[in-house]
Design an enzyme around this catalytic site. Sequence first.
Site, short mmCIF file in Angstrom:
data_model
loop_
_atom_site.label_atom_id
_atom_site.label_comp_id
_atom_site.label_asym_id
_atom_site.label_seq_id
_atom_site.Cartn_x
_atom_site.Cartn_y
_atom_site.Cartn_z
N PRO A 18 0.84 -1.20 0.00
CA PRO A 18 0.00 0.00 0.00
C PRO A 18 0.88 1.25 0.00
O PRO A 18 1.72 1.42 0.88
CB PRO A 18 -0.80 -0.13 1.30
CG PRO A 18 0.07 -0.97 2.20
CD PRO A 18 0.82 -1.90 1.30
N CYS A 102 3.57 3.43 8.16
CA CYS A 102 3.82 4.65 7.40
C CYS A 102 4.75 5.58 8.19
O CYS A 102 4.46 5.92 9.33
CB CYS A 102 2.52 5.37 7.09
SG CYS A 102 2.77 6.88 6.11
N ASP A 207 13.09 -2.72 -0.04
CA ASP A 207 14.20 -2.83 -0.98
C ASP A 207 14.18 -4.10 -1.83
O ASP A 207 15.22 -4.53 -2.32
CB ASP A 207 15.55 -2.75 -0.25
CG ASP A 207 15.82 -1.38 0.35
OD1 ASP A 207 15.01 -0.47 0.12
OD2 ASP A 207 16.82 -1.24 1.08
N GLY A 229 6.99 -2.59 -3.20
CA GLY A 229 6.37 -1.27 -3.27
C GLY A 229 6.98 -0.42 -4.36
O GLY A 229 6.58 -0.48 -5.53
N ARG A 230 7.99 0.39 -4.00
CA ARG A 230 8.52 1.39 -4.93
C ARG A 230 9.09 0.78 -6.20
O ARG A 230 9.05 1.41 -7.27
CB ARG A 230 9.59 2.22 -4.20
CG ARG A 230 9.02 3.14 -3.13
CD ARG A 230 10.11 3.77 -2.29
NE ARG A 230 10.79 2.77 -1.47
CZ ARG A 230 12.05 2.88 -1.05
NH1 ARG A 230 12.78 3.93 -1.42
NH2 ARG A 230 12.59 1.95 -0.29
#
Length: 352
Positions: A18, A102, A207, A229-230
């Site tokens: 998320p 978060c 990562d 994620g990223r």
Amino acid sequence: MNLQIGNIALENRLFVAPMAGVTDRPFRMLCRELGAGYAVSEMVTSRKELWNSLKTSRRADHEGEPGPIAVQIAGTDAAMMAEAALYNIERGAQVIDINMGCPAKKVCNKWAGSALMRDEPLALEIVEAVVRAAAPHHVPVTLKMRTGWSADHRNAVALAQRFENAGVRMLTVHGRTREQGYKGEAEYDTITAVKSAVRVPVVANGDIDSPEKAKRVLALTGADALMVGRAAQGRPWIFREIAHYLATGTHLAPPLVAEVRRLLLDHLQQHYALYGEYSGVRSARKHIGWYVRALPGGEAFRDSMNAIEDCDAQWRAVAGFFDGLAARMDRIPADAGGGAQAPRDEQADALA
């Protein structure tokens, strides 16, 4: 081997993280199409007065999305969090995920997100309240957290045991403290320790940006699943790349330029439909930028594309860019794509 969250079976053990302002319905569905077995929504605030806001209504939009529908909620009050869980269950949530991961300042300054790890009694109170609210509906509760607040306050293992005892059915651990934000490198020793301390599934996050890294993290931690994620920003096909590598030990060829063109143009149409003309053309810029920035001519195209304020013109510009790229090469360069850059805290528009 199938992975279960309570009574829900997941397709595989590769998850989309998320991410505020990123993992909306079009992006989640794209990642699912390209190999992710599970996707968690952007965080939804527990503040009732914001539930009818345009931002929250978009985040709670699951129309046409394949299940299971997992909604992440964030807040600092146990009763409000329980009410938020029920609100989202009534609107189709099949899994409720609690945000304690978060690191954004605008979230932590309200003592939500990873800041809750500093107040263990409150964190446990919230978990217990949400589990109680979800249980009559047979909706499992999961939780995402960090290794701790700071290097001197890594309490993920102790909290994981308490959360499991309170009824949480799966735990995701990002291998950084809140103090780190997205800086430095993720560490996996804490995730390994959490996995050894609990019986519920544990998901490793942080990562994971290549098939080789995915295999190494699984081996190091013994985790039941991986959350990306990223690295999926601008490279949503990373999920099928990881899945293929884990299954065969070999690499998939990079995607065809024609396929990426189709994927991005379809994504943009879905994005415009969700956000409308004014917001859609602006919020799409980051997605387009992630796709093209490592491609030949990508930086110059991104600069020119950012001046376009019309959805149709933006769509046609993207189509033209990839048409030109296809005339030069069949496949996307192997080292292109991926958005694994650390977002600034002020960019994480989590609860606004």
